[in-house]
Design a protein around this motif. Structure first.
Motif, PDB file in Angstrom:
ATOM      1  N   GLN A 113       0.834  -1.205   0.000  1.00 32.65           N
ATOM      2  CA  GLN A 113       0.000   0.000   0.000  1.00 32.65           C
ATOM      3  C   GLN A 113       0.867   1.252   0.000  1.00 32.65           C
ATOM      4  O   GLN A 113       0.580   2.218  -0.725  1.00 32.65           O
ATOM      5  N   ALA A 114       1.934   1.234   0.792  1.00 36.36           N
ATOM      6  CA  ALA A 114       2.838   2.387   0.840  1.00 36.36           C
ATOM      7  C   ALA A 114       3.581   2.551  -0.482  1.00 36.36           C
ATOM      8  O   ALA A 114       3.736   3.670  -0.989  1.00 36.36           O
ATOM      9  N   GLU A 166       0.676   8.102   2.635  1.00 31.62           N
ATOM     10  CA  GLU A 166       1.705   7.111   2.331  1.00 31.62           C
ATOM     11  C   GLU A 166       3.077   7.763   2.200  1.00 31.62           C
ATOM     12  O   GLU A 166       4.099   7.180   2.574  1.00 31.62           O
ATOM     13  N   GLU A 182       1.951   7.663  10.144  1.00 35.77           N
ATOM     14  CA  GLU A 182       1.907   8.842   9.281  1.00 35.77           C
ATOM     15  C   GLU A 182       1.590  10.122  10.049  1.00 35.77           C
ATOM     16  O   GLU A 182       1.732  11.223   9.500  1.00 35.77           O
TER      17      GLU A 182
END
Length: 265
Positions: A67-68, A78, A140
């Motif tokens: 996903q990142a 991200e 994050e």
């Protein structure tokens, strides 16, 4: 002990201890140097079983890492996730390269390991008893100064027996990171940190590497990978239920026993 069984045993120890706040390096130093267990194939074995542990955390967190990776170009959250991991890695990269010779000298001292196991356990107990009010619940969300400070805390683990994950997690807790998030950040930060340390170790010891015992090296890699994968999958749940005190008491007992053994010797 049969060398293949020894390779499997040391791989299991690496996998069990790498991502818990008990110091994998300290355990290997005590087993290999103090208790007379020769590491199969010299430096190569120690390096490769660390690669097994790195692969385990990549597999365990593959959906989050993917996903990142796919969102880093366009998704702000991200970008912050990747930035915080890389920035926290920088202090270890810079200080580790500059202090490599001193670190290697310390790694050859079982007494340093035994004492730091005890002191680290006491520190964990004291930090656990503090009244933490979490302010950060996602990686994050970390502001840049916080990320740098966590990276500096990780550098304390260059002293063998301190524990990389322990230093990172305890430092995060002291600065207001929620417990589960602190553990997760430690796992993610392990990827560039361990990969960088392994690459640097290969570079420094290339002339002394021995790849002749592929069977033993392969067994150590596989057992480290499987064990670390199991540990990573259950560690966050265990920490959420029991905290870090069990690891602290384990460190203290092991350290005191090893100090006693060294004194008798």
């Amino acid at each position: 002990m049969d060398l293949l069984l020894l390779a499997a045993f040391l791989g299991i120890i690496e996998g069990l201890t790498e991502f818990l706040p008990v110091s994998s390096t300290g355990h290997l130093v005590l087993l290999v140097d103090l208790l007379g267990f020769p590491a199969p194939s010299g430096k190569t074995f120690e390096v490769v079983i660390q690669l097994g542990a790195i692969l385990a955390v990549c597999v365990a967190f593959f959906p989050r890492l993917w996903q990142a990776l796919t969102g880093v170009a366009t998704v702000r959250s991200e970008q912050l996730f990747v930035r915080n991991i890389l920035i926290a890695f920088l202090p270890a990269m810079v200080i580790g390269a500059g202090a490599y010779s001193m670190i290697r000298a310390l790694l050859d001292s079982p007494m340093v390991v035994a004492v730091t196991l005890v002191l680290g356990g006491i520190a964990i107990l004291l930090i656990e008893r503090l009244n933490h009010t979490p302010r950060y619940h996602a990686i994050e969300q970390f502001p840049l100064p916080l990320t740098v400070k966590i990276g500096l805390f990780q550098c304390i683990a260059m002293v063998p027996g301190v524990s990389r994950s322990g230093a990172t997690i305890m430092g995060s807790l002291l600065m207001g990171v929620e417990r589960k998030t602190a553990a997760e950040f430690s796992f993610f930060l392990a990827i560039p940190t361990m990969a960088g340390a392994t690459a640097y170790s290969l570079y420094k010891n290339w002339a002394a590497l021995d790849f002749s015992a592929f069977g033993m090296i392969g067994i150590g890699f596989v057992t480290a990978f499987i064990t670390a994968l199991l540990v990573v999958r259950v560690a966050i749940g265990f920490i959420g239920r029991h905290g870090f005190a069990p690891f602290a008491w384990y460190r203290i007992v092991l350290g005191l026993v090893m100090i006693g053994v060294l004194a008798l010797r």
